[in-house]
Design an enzyme around this catalytic site. Structure first.
Site, short mmCIF file in Angstrom:
data_model
loop_
_atom_site.label_atom_id
_atom_site.label_comp_id
_atom_site.label_asym_id
_atom_site.label_seq_id
_atom_site.Cartn_x
_atom_site.Cartn_y
_atom_site.Cartn_z
N VAL A 529 42.67 -32.24 -29.23
CA VAL A 529 42.32 -30.94 -29.85
C VAL A 529 42.07 -30.34 -28.33
CG1 VAL A 529 39.94 -30.56 -30.67
CG2 VAL A 529 40.89 -32.53 -31.23
N GLY A 531 41.51 -25.68 -27.90
CA GLY A 531 41.22 -24.25 -27.86
C GLY A 531 40.61 -23.83 -29.89
N LYS A 549 51.52 -28.91 -32.59
CA LYS A 549 49.29 -28.35 -32.12
C LYS A 549 49.64 -27.14 -33.51
CE LYS A 549 48.77 -26.54 -28.73
NZ LYS A 549 48.89 -25.22 -27.35
N ASP A 645 46.26 -20.07 -16.69
CA ASP A 645 45.55 -21.62 -17.05
C ASP A 645 45.73 -23.15 -16.83
OD1 ASP A 645 43.11 -22.35 -18.21
OD2 ASP A 645 44.03 -22.95 -20.17
#
Length: 876
Positions: A529, A531, A549, A645
């Site tokens: 899971v 954002g 996704k 990220d």
């Protein structure tokens, strides 16, 4: 005789007494509180405001002007007597005050109401005081902004505001003359005037400048305008609570980038001034509250407390910071850094040392120049991780910002882009507005026609599948593309000229296919899971496993990130980057389909699950794979790509535990050749975020290097990067691990699962790489190519250790090259290999490649020979 003598002595005594009293009487009359537009007085906020035409008020008006009053007032009743009257002028009006020489605060009050047919909202005027320009072409509503708006009244429906302009300058002629000059064809107004002697030399003659050049800036004979006066961590302080100078101190929370970044602390006991002669600098109320950067559940401790303040461009500003150490009772307990407009103002700042103790009120001043292209000034305070202080946070009690005059002028006149509306130009503006309205209607009609035509064209092509509003995958590169579907169901995209485009890769799945692959989004198939939504394990119609996704259908969040991910992965193919198989954009769905990574995330194999622990060799190989993927991103295109990220949950492992970088939703194209960075809003994950990037909003490839350094320490320690449940000094993994690494004792915090199963020498070199990646400044960090080279070297050290323990002494390995040094080139490292006659051999694609025969910065040298591979247009 005696009577005469007695009378003479009495007269002399009386004269002496009068001489002694006279100065105090004069001092009392040098403060003026003037209620303009009336001859009556009013009591407001504990002071008596005298009418500007009242008798014996020691004020002279050059012209009567117009005394205006109103019965309409919806503001705070406390201010009603002061703001229901005003002095209106259509010609130049001078207020003259007889005062001794010295420094004075001048405050002008404006409350824009309609007075006797004059609408104060439509007034334009200038103000000059003793030759110092204060405002020019000034319109009160037009000048209201975040930096000067004060709401009157505590009710939510309060719609009126007053504007207070405060100035400080020297008077050397025993008189202050305030000139109000209306613009041609317009008028001006003023509600109240106050003049207060400064008398305490609040400012030094010279103040240190921030920035690379340093030096000092002279304040002698320069006027100032107060832009901000903030009570940090506390509530608003009213003028009656600052009885020496009657100042208002606003609460600071609305000016912070994130008010939760700093915790509020209070201490009302035994606070005194560090310098007893500076009691007028700020009331003690300011020093009784503060903000400290200690709320680690909200922000990572390397981050700064930040205040963003709107100012006028092309001026110099004096920044005054107020400090009082409220917690620590000895030095070296709280040491931090101060940044003004992204420039270092102070390092190793210790309040206790500078103030001379705990509970000592103290302040520091800095001068900074704002360019003509900027209208903001940033004040930031953050910890100094290079020190050994117990307190790793900053502290601030108060903040003031003053604009400094330039060539005898404080007025800022905006350019043509902010033309003022005046009474004499109403007809012109009316015609311009009508013309603009007609043009707008015509443009709107043309846009509607284009939309109708485009929708009809889309229906003819049968290409639209109810795409969600705001998300159009086919337009990412600004060109319309027609799609064709082959017999196998995969989709190719063509430009109108018939050439295949490279914008899209892979297959455009139907929602029916996606539902079939995920058993109608069965919750039991959820493997993650994020954002943007859930990730499902799916089986496509050709029995291929995939990771699917799906964005939350009820949310429009993450549209930009999804588009970015498609755009990036459409241009990239590398064996250490997760591949995009296709996408689905039907019925308001946003779905991306990736290759399935059987062993999940790197983090799941380090901690937080029941999966078997990774060996030291596996961890090194995974780090090397991730480094290869990042190196390809940074160097595989003309400008490179910055991931933004990097973290262990974005490093995925396939069935062979080969690492692949994933999640490119935050990625940015690197800077062009003429730039060193990309200016962008800060995004990333707490614990991994580059503090330099956070502080300056300047993104570089070295930001990925910093994040990767945190990953390396996470691989060693097998724990979360932020864990608030641990003791204070262990909450942040990067800081905690760096302390042990600087002691050369990284093995003390090593994952217990690795004990006895690693090469001690390889761990030392591994720690050196991680430490260099976490350098405070990006220029001191290695490139990903250098990181990759040294990780390969670490792996060779460990493999040699394994063979040695197994009795195999036939090992050829490069000798110790020492720690990574700033600016150390790969050619130098290769030369070192050649000089020693040794080499490192690595396995790439099943072949043994000698490091001495290749340039480590060449993509071929680091296993990224897929640079030239493009996406298969037929998809998978």
């Amino acid at each position: 005789m005696m009577k005469v003598q007695g009378t003479g002595v009495f007269g002399i005594l009386l004269l002496l007494i009068m001489c002694m009293v006279a100065p105090s009487v004069e001092a009392q009359t040098t403060s003026f509180f003037i209620n303009c537009g009336t001859n009556s007085s009013a009591n407001v906020d504990g002071r008596r405001w005298v009418g500007d035409t009242a008798p014996r008020n020691n004020v002279t008006l050059s012209a009567p002007g117009i005394e205006a009053s109103t019965t309409m007032f919806n503001g705070d009743p406390v201010y009603e007597p002061l703001y229901k009257t005003a002095r209106i002028f259509t010609d130049t009006l001078n207020y003259t005050f007889q005062i001794p020489n010295g420094d004075y605060f001048l405050r002008l009050h404006f409350y824009p109401l309609a007075f006797d047919g004059y609408n104060a909202n439509e007034s334009y005027f200038s103000v000059v005081a003793n030759g110092l320009g204060l405002v020019s072409e000034f319109n009160v509503p037009g000048e209201i902004s975040d930096k000067n708006l004060n709401l009157l009244g505590s009710g939510a429906n309060s719609s009126y505001f007053y504007l207070l302009k405060e100035y400080l300058f020297s008077v050397d002629t025993n008189v202050m003359v305030v000139n109000f000059i209306p613009s041609k064809g317009s008028f001006g107004f003023v509600n109240a005037i106050e003049i207060i002697p400064e008398g305490n030399r609040l400012f030094a003659d010279a103040v240190s400048r921030v920035g690379a050049n340093g030096g000092s800036s002279s304040l002698n004979m320069r006027g100032m305008e107060t832009m901000y006066r903030l009570n940090v961590g506390g509530s608003t302080i009213e003028p009656s609570d600052d009885s020496l100078l009657w100042r208002t101190w606003e609460a600071d929370s609305s000016y912070m980038i994130n008010a939760d970044a700093g915790s509020v602390i209070r201490n009302r006991s035994n606070i005194t001034y560090a310098n007893p002669n500076n009691t007028a600098v700020a009331p003690l109320l300011v020093y009784e509250t503060a903000r400290t950067l200690t709320n680690t559940e909200v922000m990572e401790k390397r981050f700064n407390m930040s205040w963003k303040l709107v100012v006028d461009p092309d001026f110099e500003y004096l920044v005054r910071l107020h400090f009082c150490e409220l917690v620590y009772d000895k030095p070296n307990q709280r040491i931090f850094r101060i940044f003004v407009d992204n420039k270092t103002a102070a390092d190793n700042f210790d309040i206790y040392v500078r103030a001379g103790g705990m509970n000592k009120a103290y302040h520091e001043d800095y001068v900074d120049s704002i360019s003509s292209r900027s209208n903001t000034i940033w004040i930031q305070l953050g910890p100094d991780p290079t020190t050994g202080s117990a307190g790793t946070d900053a502290l601030l009690n108060g903040l003031e910002v003053f604009k400094l005059s330039r060539n005898g002028n404080l007025a800022y006149v905006e350019t043509y882009s902010n033309v003022k509306v005046k009474k004499t130009s109403r007809s012109l503006i009316l015609w311009v507005s009508i013309g603009a309205g007609i043009a707008s209607i015509a443009i709107l009609a043309a846009i509607c026609m284009l939309i109708v035509w485009f929708c009809r064209k889309k229906r003819e092509d049968n290409d639209a599948k109810k795409s969600p509003p705001g998300w159009r995958p086919l337009f990412l590169h600004g060109s319309v593309m027609n799609s064709t579907t082959n017999a196998k169901g995969s989709t190719s995209y063509q430009n109108p000229n018939g050439q295949f485009g490279t914008v899209r890769s892979g297959r455009r799945f139907t929602l029916t296919e996606i539902r079939a692959a995920t058993n109608n989004f069965d919750e039991s198939l959820v493997i993650g899971v994020g954002g943007f939504g859930k990730v499902y394990k799916g089986e496509m119609d050709d029995s291929t496993l995939a990771a699917i996704k799906r964005s939350n259908p009820q949310s429009q969040q993450g549209l930009k990130e999804f588009e970015t991910e498609i755009e990036m992965l459409s241009k990239l193919r590398h064996r250490h980057l997760v591949s995009l198989i296709g996408f689905c954009d039907e019925q308001n769905e946003m779905i991306l389909v990736y290759e399935y990574m059987a062993n999940g995330t790197l983090r799941s194999h380090l901690f937080g699950s029941d999966l078997p622990s990774l060996s030291w060799k596996q961890r090194l190989e995974i780090c090397i794979g991730a480094a290869r993927g990042l190196h390809y991103l940074h160097t595989g295109s003309e400008r490179g790509i910055i991931h933004r990220d990097v973290k262990t949950t974005n490093i995925l492992l396939d069935e062979n535990f080969d690492a692949k970088m994933a999640d490119f939703g935050l990625s940015k194209t690197g800077p062009s050749l003429e730039h060193t960075h990309v200016s962008t809003a800060v995004k990333g994950s707490f614990g991994y975020l580059d503090p330099e990037y956070f502080r300056r909003q300047q993104l570089t490839e070295k930001s990925d290097v910093y994040s990767f350094g945190v990953v390396l320490f996470e691989v060693v320690c097998a724990r979360a990067v932020i864990n608030p449940t641990l003791p204070k000094d262990q909450i942040n993994l990067a800081e905690w691990a760096m302390r042990w690494q600087r002691k050369k004792s990284l093995k003390s915090i090593l994952d217990p699962q690795l004990k006895g199963n690693y090469s001690p020498e390889s761990l030392v070199k591994f720690g050196d790489i991680a430490e260099k990646c976490l350098a405070d400044e990006g220029k001191s960090r290695p490139t990903m190519g250098e990181v990759l080279w040294h990780l390969e070297y670490v792996l060779q050290l460990h493999e040699a250790w394994l063979r040695s323990n197994a009795g195999d002494s036939s090992v050829s390995i490069v000798e110790d090259l020492g720690p990574i040094h700033e600016g150390e080139s790969e050619e130098v490292l290769d030369a070192a290999n050649s000089d020693t006659g040794t080499e490192i051999k690595t396995k790439e694609d099943g072949e043994s490649v000698s490091r001495t025969d290749r340039d480590p910065m060449d993509p071929m040298a680091v296993g990224v020979d897929e640079f030239s591979q493009m996406v298969n247009q037929q998809g998978r």
